[in-house]
Design an enzyme around this catalytic site. Structure first.
Site, mmCIF file in Angstrom:
data_model
loop_
_atom_site.group_PDB
_atom_site.id
_atom_site.type_symbol
_atom_site.label_atom_id
_atom_site.label_comp_id
_atom_site.label_asym_id
_atom_site.label_seq_id
_atom_site.Cartn_x
_atom_site.Cartn_y
_atom_site.Cartn_z
ATOM 1 N N SER A 84 0.837 -1.188 0.000
ATOM 2 C CA SER A 84 0.000 0.000 0.000
ATOM 3 C C SER A 84 0.886 1.256 0.000
ATOM 4 O O SER A 84 1.700 1.422 -0.905
ATOM 5 C CB SER A 84 -0.973 -0.052 1.179
ATOM 6 N N ASP A 137 -9.303 -4.604 -5.508
ATOM 7 C CA ASP A 137 -8.827 -3.724 -4.439
ATOM 8 C C ASP A 137 -9.687 -2.458 -4.377
ATOM 9 O O ASP A 137 -9.689 -1.666 -5.317
ATOM 10 C CB ASP A 137 -7.363 -3.347 -4.703
ATOM 11 N N HIS A 169 -7.779 -5.491 -0.879
ATOM 12 C CA HIS A 169 -6.567 -4.810 -0.411
ATOM 13 C C HIS A 169 -5.891 -5.688 0.636
ATOM 14 O O HIS A 169 -6.012 -5.467 1.837
ATOM 15 C CB HIS A 169 -6.938 -3.435 0.162
#
Length: 189
Positions: A84, A137, A169
């Site tokens: 991320s 995601d 995610h």
């Protein structure tokens, strides 16, 4: 945090340095503090980016790399990676690093400050890069990772972009196998 890991199958030893982002107030999180490498203003488009925070975090990663090199680790043996925001910082740090690196692993992320590239990438135009992204995601949209991969491919054709159908995610076993294979393939012999 650091971990030194030896693999029984190959006898290789890897040192992992696992930095944690500082806790900062994030407007997207109603101004509450959370671990973040840089400020987040929106999850939809990246028109407004925290350039100061991104560059501060990139400098931190570059300082970690410099520290390892000063201890005798060849820069070509160093991989940077993250998930991320950590993946975004790893991607920018790896591409902009003034030392030749072994590889970059960027998970569920995008290239921040993308207009700085390719001019910010001088030494790592052929450094192996693995980008991994779940097709579902909802946090960092798949298309942002895919667009970043296409942009990077224009100046670093070694990039590999792996898609994990249905993954949100997060991470999955297939992704971990791909990371292990990437590191094994590109680690100095």
């Amino acid at each position: 945090r650091e971990a030194v890991v030896s693999t029984q199958s190959t006898g290789d030893t890897f040192k992992y340095i696992l930095p944690t982002a500082p806790s900062i107030p994030v407007p997207l999180n109603m101004g509450m503090k959370m671990p973040a490498w840089y400020d987040i203003f929106t999850l939809s488009e990246f028109d407004k980016e925290d350039e100061t925070g991104i560059k501060r975090s990139v400098k931190y990663v570059h300082d970690l790399i410099d520290s390892e090199v000063s201890k005798g680790t060849p820069s070509e043996s160093i991989f940077v990676g993250g998930f991320s925001q950590g993946g975004a910082i790893a991607l920018y740090s790896g591409l902009a690093c003034q030392k030749k690196l072994g590889g970059v692993i960027a998970l569920s992320c995008y290239l921040p400050l993308r207009n700085a590239f390719p001019s910010s990438c001088t030494l790592n135009k052929d450094t192996p890069i693995l980008m991994c992204h779940g097709s579902s995601d909802p946090v960092v949209q798949f298309r942002f990772g895919q667009m970043s991969s296409i942009l990077i491919n224009g100046f670093n054709p070694t990039i590999k972009f792996k898609t994990y159908p249905g993954l949100t995610h997060g991470a999955c076993a297939e992704e971990f196998r791909d990371i292990k294979q990437f590191m094994t393939e590109h680690s100095p012999k």
